[in-house]
Scaffold this motif. Structure first.
Motif, PDB file in Angstrom:
ATOM      1  N   ALA A  78       0.845  -1.203   0.000  1.00 16.37           N
ATOM      2  CA  ALA A  78       0.000   0.000   0.000  1.00 16.37           C
ATOM      3  C   ALA A  78       0.877   1.248   0.000  1.00 16.37           C
ATOM      4  CB  ALA A  78      -0.914  -0.003   1.223  1.00 16.37           C
ATOM      5  N   ARG A  79       1.927   1.203   0.816  1.00 19.71           N
ATOM      6  CA  ARG A  79       2.804   2.361   0.925  1.00 19.71           C
ATOM      7  C   ARG A  79       3.571   2.590  -0.375  1.00 19.71           C
ATOM      8  NH1 ARG A  79       6.634   2.528   6.090  1.00 19.71           N
ATOM      9  NH2 ARG A  79       4.736   3.230   7.118  1.00 19.71           N
ATOM     10  N   LEU A  81       2.763   1.714  -3.369  1.00 19.62           N
ATOM     11  CA  LEU A  81       1.884   2.170  -4.451  1.00 19.62           C
ATOM     12  C   LEU A  81       1.649   3.679  -4.346  1.00 19.62           C
ATOM     13  CD1 LEU A  81       0.143   1.163  -6.878  1.00 19.62           C
ATOM     14  CD2 LEU A  81      -1.797   1.200  -5.307  1.00 19.62           C
ATOM     15  N   ALA A  82       1.423   4.140  -3.111  1.00 18.87           N
ATOM     16  CA  ALA A  82       1.203   5.572  -2.904  1.00 18.87           C
ATOM     17  C   ALA A  82       2.451   6.364  -3.294  1.00 18.87           C
ATOM     18  CB  ALA A  82       0.816   5.829  -1.446  1.00 18.87           C
ATOM     19  N   PHE A  85       2.739   6.646  -6.984  1.00 16.72           N
ATOM     20  CA  PHE A  85       1.807   7.611  -7.544  1.00 16.72           C
ATOM     21  C   PHE A  85       2.420   9.010  -7.523  1.00 16.72           C
ATOM     22  CE2 PHE A  85      -1.873  10.521  -7.004  1.00 16.72           C
ATOM     23  CZ  PHE A  85      -2.438  10.306  -8.242  1.00 16.72           C
ATOM     24  N   LYS A  86       3.095   9.314  -6.413  1.00 18.95           N
ATOM     25  CA  LYS A  86       3.743  10.621  -6.291  1.00 18.95           C
ATOM     26  C   LYS A  86       4.842  10.801  -7.338  1.00 18.95           C
ATOM     27  CE  LYS A  86       2.896  12.197  -1.612  1.00 18.95           C
ATOM     28  NZ  LYS A  86       1.703  11.383  -1.467  1.00 18.95           N
ATOM     29  N   ARG A 115      -5.665   4.761 -15.598  1.00 19.96           N
ATOM     30  CA  ARG A 115      -6.247   6.073 -15.289  1.00 19.96           C
ATOM     31  C   ARG A 115      -5.356   6.832 -14.297  1.00 19.96           C
ATOM     32  NH1 ARG A 115      -9.904   7.780 -11.607  1.00 19.96           N
ATOM     33  NH2 ARG A 115     -10.083   5.715 -10.682  1.00 19.96           N
ATOM     34  N   LEU A 116      -4.815   6.139 -13.316  1.00 24.76           N
ATOM     35  CA  LEU A 116      -3.977   6.804 -12.305  1.00 24.76           C
ATOM     36  C   LEU A 116      -2.506   6.853 -12.699  1.00 24.76           C
ATOM     37  CD1 LEU A 116      -5.245   5.689  -8.789  1.00 24.76           C
ATOM     38  CD2 LEU A 116      -5.732   7.770 -10.035  1.00 24.76           C
ATOM     39  N   PHE A 117      -2.067   5.837 -13.438  1.00 19.90           N
ATOM     40  CA  PHE A 117      -0.647   5.747 -13.779  1.00 19.90           C
ATOM     41  C   PHE A 117      -0.483   5.762 -15.294  1.00 19.90           C
ATOM     42  CE2 PHE A 117      -1.185   3.633  -9.708  1.00 19.90           C
ATOM     43  CZ  PHE A 117      -0.218   4.249  -8.937  1.00 19.90           C
TER      44      PHE A 117
END
Lengths: 313, 260
Positions: A78-79, A81-82, A85-86, A115-117
């Motif tokens: 989870a960490r 992936l976040a 994203f940054k 969509r996000l990446f």
């Protein structure tokens, strides 16, 4: 529970040595020991027997180990992936999908990631179950989607996604089209297109033979797109899993009395560090609602867990 | 007809509590009292588990007021990925951890959040609920509360652990839950029997925690007025350095909601 407590616990469980574990985690041994004691207090029992030369996991420690590891890996995933994203960099998704599994199952999830990446890249591998296993073993793929895997490698983790039945697919012009369901007798004297790449081909043939259907005079097909072309040309009929997507020119029908089911599973390699994108896809697939593909088990007294049930042939 | 499970009986009491004209804390307490009345044994198991968690300060080291809320990217109940950073571009976010659709207190909590959702929207803020359940069950929690906000799936409790909110249910409580009809393993898609401490964070546009409520006693949740007050503070505040408020069950008396 705190994330660092679990990290220290996993390090001691691996090294069986408090000093080495503290070194690996870059903390002093007293802080590591204190954190483990706090974790033990919360869980209500000792996790280690502090013996020399090596510490040993207690029974509680052994029970908690896989559970804590699973949650810890989820948190690390989870960490990261976040963080990806940054930075905008998510890396390459390397995933192997069995020939008999439709890529359509994965598409909505790939769309979400895309969509996000923006920079997401994938490497999509295909093969039979054995080859999927090899891709995972060699590290060419991080995730695999397949039905069954030869379980000769104990590092394969599998998560059942859904259990589905098989149905008949025919051309819209075929006499069996527009019949909601057909019986074994309807299949007599039909020419069957046999999906040689499907791990269940043999079991389907056995079930048909048990219903007195001659399956030996059919066509042997090696790829799903060939199968669809032939069905579109109305050359033969086929039995396919419910999750296989078919063009509008084809029709589906349930086959009464055909009780063959397969469970589509997600595979990963235990103990190997996953990229952020692979751990995201893993969680997306595991949390997804597969109900639309799941065939309910109707017969009373049958196991409701995803399991394979085959007509006694 | 088969005898109703404890879980099914509680469902009915939860429906009764839901229509009470009372603050959320009283609606929650009505269910807790019902548990006590119907099964003092179950209530005793709950009390022992909560005492164990309280004695170990479970959840208290989660992000403090003024600290950065870790970013998340989690799928909602339809599979759409939701990213905290993107939500914050539009305004403050209420991040609310739930145990699952099976939990009567979570159902009342989600129902309460759904009721204040229009006010939250007027304050240019958004609500997201997070639970360790797969989409099918997240969708049930959402539908039950008629919630306009997403229920995000934190499979294997990864984000909850990152926030230090995770706890192990333990054998005694697990057995009591299973006997009562609360088998959570299929809802979570794992056998870990881990749950997040229900917690609510108000995250400002700057990504910092502005208010939080964390209580290992899962029968208590952040009062809806406190959420609106914290958001009101943010909306009314000229500068974001104005005094922060922390609300905990133990410290409700010290809570102030002044607008700058």
């Amino acid at each position: 529970m705190e994330m660092h407590q679990i990290r220290y616990f996993l390090a001691v469980a691996q090294t069986l040595n408090f000093t080495r574990a503290a070194d690996e985690c870059n903390v002093t041994q007293p802080s590591l020991t204190r954190a483990i004691k706090q974790l033990e207090a919360e869980l209500g029992g000792d996790l280690f027997r502090r013996e020399r030369p090596a510490a040993q996991l207690t029974e509680l420690g052994q029970r908690m180990h896989p559970l804590l590891k699973q949650c810890y890996e989820a948190a690390v995933g989870a960490r990261s992936l976040a963080t990806s994203f940054k930075s905008g960099k998510v890396g390459t998704l390397r995933i192997a999908i069995a020939d008999a599994v439709d890529l359509a199952l994965l598409i909505p999830h790939l769309e979400q990631l895309k969509r996000l990446f923006n920079a997401l890249e994938f490497k999509l591998l295909r093969g039979n179950s054995k080859q999927i296993g090899e891709y995972l073993k060699k590290g060419e793929a991080e995730l695999g989607i397949a039905v069954e895997m030869d379980n000769d490698w104990d590092r394969l983790d599998g998560w059942p996604l859904f259990t589905e039945s098989f149905q008949l697919v025919v051309n819209a012009r075929h006499p069996l089209a527009d019949q909601g369901s057909v019986e074994f007798d309807d299949l007599k004297s039909q020419q069957m297109l046999s999906r040689g790449y499907c791990e269940y081909a043999e079991r389907l043939s056995a079930a048909l033979r048990a219903g007195n259907i001659d399956v030996d005079g059919g066509h042997d097909i090696s790829a799903e797109h060939d199968l669809i072309k032939l069905l579109e040309a109305d050359i033969g009929i086929a039995i396919v899993p419910c999750s296989a997507s078919m063009p509008d020119t084809l029709r589906r029908a349930a086959i009464e009395g055909l009780d063959v089911r397969r469970t589509v599973q997600l595979f990963g390699v235990a103990g190997r560090e996953r990229t952020a994108v692979a751990s995201a896809v893993m969680k997306m697939l595991r949390s997804a609602d597969w109900l639309p593909f799941t065939t309910p088990v109707t017969a009373p007294g049958r196991e409701t867990r995803p399991a394979l049930s085959i007509v006694a042939a | 007809m088969a005898e109703k499970t404890f879980a099914e009986l509680l469902d009915e009491s939860t429906d009764d509590s839901r229509i009470m004209d009372a603050p959320l804390s009283e609606r929650l307490k009505a269910v807790a009292d019902e548990v006590e009345r119907r099964s003092p044994e179950f209530a005793a198991v709950v009390a022992r588990m909560v005492a164990r968690l309280e004695a170990n300060n479970v959840g208290q080291s989660a992000p403090q007021i003024g600290e950065r809320m870790p970013d998340f990217i989690l799928p909602d109940e339809k599979g759409t990925l939701v990213c905290l950073e993107n939500l914050l571009e539009q305004g403050p976010v209420v991040v609310s951890f739930h145990r699952g659709h099976w939990c009567p207190y979570c159902r009342l909590n989600a129902d309460g959040l759904a009721r204040i959702a229009p006010d939250v929207k007027r304050l240019d803020a958004q609500i997201v609920a997070i639970s360790p359940e797969t989409h099918q069950y997240g969708a049930e929690l959402k539908a039950d509360a008629n919630a306009p906000f997403p229920v995000l799936a934190d499979v294997d409790n990864g984000y909850a652990l990152e926030l230090n909110l995770l706890f192990w249910v333990g054998d005694e409580k697990r057995e009591a839950m299973q006997a009562g009809g609360f088998d959570i393993a299929p809802y979570q898609g794992n056998e870990t029997w881990m749950l997040p401490v229900p917690a609510t964070f108000i995250v400002g546009r700057d990504g910092l925690v502005k208010a939080r409520y964390i209580d290992p006693d899962y029968r208590r949740r952040m009062e809806l007025d406190a959420i609106l007050a914290a958001l009101g503070n943010l909306a009314g505040r000229v500068q974001s350095q104005a005094s922060e408020t922390e609300s905990t069950a133990q410290r409700t008396a010290g809570r102030r909601h002044s607008t700058a």
